[in-house]
Each structure stands twice: as structure tokens, then as C-alpha cells.
Design an enzyme around this catalytic site. Sequence first.
Site, short mmCIF file in Angstrom:
data_model
loop_
_atom_site.label_atom_id
_atom_site.label_comp_id
_atom_site.label_asym_id
_atom_site.label_seq_id
_atom_site.Cartn_x
_atom_site.Cartn_y
_atom_site.Cartn_z
N ASP A 26 0.83 -1.20 0.00
CA ASP A 26 0.00 0.00 0.00
C ASP A 26 0.87 1.26 0.00
O ASP A 26 1.96 1.25 0.58
CB ASP A 26 -0.90 -0.03 1.25
N GLY A 29 0.14 5.49 -4.37
CA GLY A 29 -0.47 6.78 -4.72
C GLY A 29 0.13 7.90 -3.89
O GLY A 29 0.49 8.96 -4.42
N ARG A 39 -0.27 9.10 -10.24
CA ARG A 39 -0.35 7.85 -9.46
C ARG A 39 0.37 6.70 -10.17
O ARG A 39 0.99 5.85 -9.54
CB ARG A 39 -1.82 7.45 -9.24
N HIS A 43 2.83 3.43 -9.01
CA HIS A 43 2.63 2.01 -9.29
C HIS A 43 3.87 1.42 -9.99
O HIS A 43 4.26 0.28 -9.74
CB HIS A 43 1.38 1.80 -10.16
N SER A 72 -10.34 -7.35 -5.44
CA SER A 72 -11.67 -7.32 -6.07
C SER A 72 -12.21 -5.90 -6.07
O SER A 72 -12.91 -5.49 -6.99
CB SER A 72 -12.65 -8.19 -5.28
N TRP A 75 -11.25 -2.91 -8.78
CA TRP A 75 -11.96 -2.71 -10.06
C TRP A 75 -12.76 -1.42 -10.03
O TRP A 75 -13.15 -0.91 -11.08
CB TRP A 75 -12.89 -3.89 -10.35
N ARG A 77 -11.70 1.46 -9.13
CA ARG A 77 -10.85 2.63 -9.38
C ARG A 77 -11.12 3.20 -10.77
O ARG A 77 -11.66 2.50 -11.63
CB ARG A 77 -9.37 2.23 -9.24
N LEU A 137 11.38 -20.71 -4.10
CA LEU A 137 10.38 -19.80 -3.52
C LEU A 137 9.12 -19.91 -4.36
O LEU A 137 9.20 -19.99 -5.59
CB LEU A 137 10.90 -18.35 -3.56
N ARG A 194 1.64 -5.01 6.22
CA ARG A 194 0.99 -3.97 5.42
C ARG A 194 1.83 -2.70 5.51
O ARG A 194 2.23 -2.29 6.59
CB ARG A 194 -0.43 -3.68 5.91
N LEU A 201 -6.93 -5.30 7.11
CA LEU A 201 -6.63 -6.45 6.25
C LEU A 201 -7.20 -6.27 4.84
O LEU A 201 -6.76 -6.93 3.89
CB LEU A 201 -7.19 -7.74 6.85
C1 FPP Z 1 -1.67 0.33 -3.38
O1 FPP Z 1 -1.29 1.63 -3.61
C2 FPP Z 1 -1.21 -0.63 -4.36
C3 FPP Z 1 -2.01 -1.25 -5.30
C4 FPP Z 1 -3.35 -0.84 -5.65
C5 FPP Z 1 -1.57 -2.45 -6.01
C6 FPP Z 1 -0.14 -2.82 -5.98
C7 FPP Z 1 0.44 -2.75 -7.33
C8 FPP Z 1 1.75 -2.70 -7.60
C9 FPP Z 1 2.78 -2.79 -6.56
C10 FPP Z 1 2.24 -2.51 -9.00
C11 FPP Z 1 2.15 -3.66 -9.93
C12 FPP Z 1 2.30 -5.01 -9.35
C13 FPP Z 1 3.00 -6.04 -9.90
C14 FPP Z 1 2.93 -7.40 -9.33
C15 FPP Z 1 3.86 -5.86 -11.08
P1 FPP Z 1 -2.43 2.72 -3.61
O2 FPP Z 1 -2.65 3.13 -5.02
O3 FPP Z 1 -3.64 2.23 -2.91
O4 FPP Z 1 -1.73 3.85 -2.76
P2 FPP Z 1 -2.44 5.00 -1.91
O5 FPP Z 1 -3.21 4.29 -0.81
O6 FPP Z 1 -1.29 5.78 -1.40
O7 FPP Z 1 -3.33 5.77 -2.84
#
Ligand code: FPP
Length: 248
Positions: A26, A29, A39, A43, A72, A75, A77, A137, A194, A201
Site C-alpha cells: 500500500d 499513490g 499515481r 505504481h 476485487s 476494479w 478505481r 520460492l 501492510r 486487512l
Molecule cells: C496500493 O497503492 C497498491 C495497489 C493498488 C496495487 C499494488 C500494485 C503494484 C505494486 C504494482 C504492480 C504489481 C506487480 C505485481 C507488477 P495505492 O494506489 O492504494 O496507494 P495509496 O493508498 O497511497 O493511494
Amino acid sequence: METAAAQIASPPPPPPPPTHVAIIMDGNGRWARARGLPRTAGHKRGAEAVRRTVETAREMGIGYLTLYAFSSENWKRPAGEVTDLMGLLRLYLRNEVSNLNRNGVRLKVIGDRSRLGPDIVALIEESEAKTAGNVALTLVLALSYGGRQEIVEVARRMARAAQNGTLDPDAISEADFAAGLFTAGIPDPDLVIRTSGEKRLSNFLLWQSAYAELVFLDVLWPDFGRAELEAAVNDFHNRERRYGASAG
Ligand code: FPP
């Protein structure tokens, strides 16, 4: 025979690493916003942290690493962000398989594949097949995954079996239920981490995390690295796991 001095000098061997570490990644963003970036830049850096963490987990001797890559609920977003995340996953699957193979990493994807694009499903199947024989692994990517949906789906299948007379409801055990989950055959996580300071969770491995130790770190996911993984594992080692029994 060892002298007393030698005994004092040799520290006890380090405890074995947790068998299964699961991570809620997490803060991508917020990492981007703090830098005035879109954002998607967060990522992208998050995907680099994924590569780093897989490598570190393998070096530390962790057996299973589960990463929550797309829930889930994700989606919901904005379409552009979903497209960007799917693009990163596509790139990861295309580019990383040879690296995973070189390092003995087996890939397994859990989640609702019916909502993923057919090309991503094909890439997943191909990547799983190509890495199936690796043993160093197991990397479990949770994609389009939700813990409640997973549990409801098992209940639905069992209800159907009971209705058509092939399952006795009174005979259902916890092990039977676990065998119907996406994670069948994978040990429950010992440690769930986390990042980003949130303490929830968020529908991640709800059944499987029943006895997991939870570690919440303030670091944002793109900044997660070896030091953070080691700190979380040290925290895990300092806790006493009793599985509901009283303190001895
Ligand atoms: C949370 O950050 C993260 C995600 C929504 C997904 C995690 C995705 C990646 C690490 C990138 C791609 C993954 C792989 C396996 C190549 P957030 O956008 O919720 O952050 P925020 O809470 O600060 O807005």
C-alpha cells in the site's frame, strides 16, 4: 569439548525464516503525490519494489511470498488507473518469467480470473506452467482477489454438492473447506505485512490469516526494501505464537 568461553563466544543460530510471508502493498499513490507525480508513477516504482522483494525473500529463505497486487475492490478505481495497473502486470508477467526461472521461483496466481483480460489470463497460465518445477520460492500473486468472495465461492460449491447428495454437511471439516480455497496446498501465512501506515486487512487472505502475526509499517510500498522486510521478520521472531493456547 567446548570451553565455557567458546560457548559464550558463539551466538545461537538465527531462527529459521517464516515459511509464508504475505504483503499488502500500500502507498503507491501517496508516494507519487508527495513528489507531484501521477499515481501511475507510484505504481511503476511499486512494481520495482515487487522485483526487489521477490529477490530478497528468496535470499532470506522464505518459502512462500504472497503479494496483494490487485483486489476485487480495485476494479472500482478510475478506468485509466485500472488500465495502468493491468499494463504493469502484463509487463511483469512478460518480462519476469525468465528471471523467476533463473532464480528457482515458482509463480502462482490466485483470484477471480473471469474478470481479467483474456491475454492476461493466457500470460498467467503460460507463466505458471513455465515456472511450475521451481522450488526455491513460491511467489503467489493475488490478482482480482477478495477473501470474502473466495469464501463465498467455496460455500456455494459445497451447498451445491450437499444439495445433489454428494456431500454430507455434518462431515465438512476445516481442512475440507481450506482445500476448496485458491490457496489449497499452500501453508497459511505466518506473517502478514501492510505498508503505508494503514492498519487493516482489506479483504486479504481472511481465512488463511486466522493465526498470522500482523506487522504494520509506515514505509510506503515503493520504498520497501531489504531493511523493511528484515525488520518485519525480526518483529515476527520476537513475538510468541500460541495459537489460542494459554501462556506457559
Ligand atoms: C496500493 O497503492 C497498491 C495497489 C493498488 C496495487 C499494488 C500494485 C503494484 C505494486 C504494482 C504492480 C504489481 C506487480 C505485481 C507488477 P495505492 O494506489 O492504494 O496507494 P495509496 O493508498 O497511497 O493511494
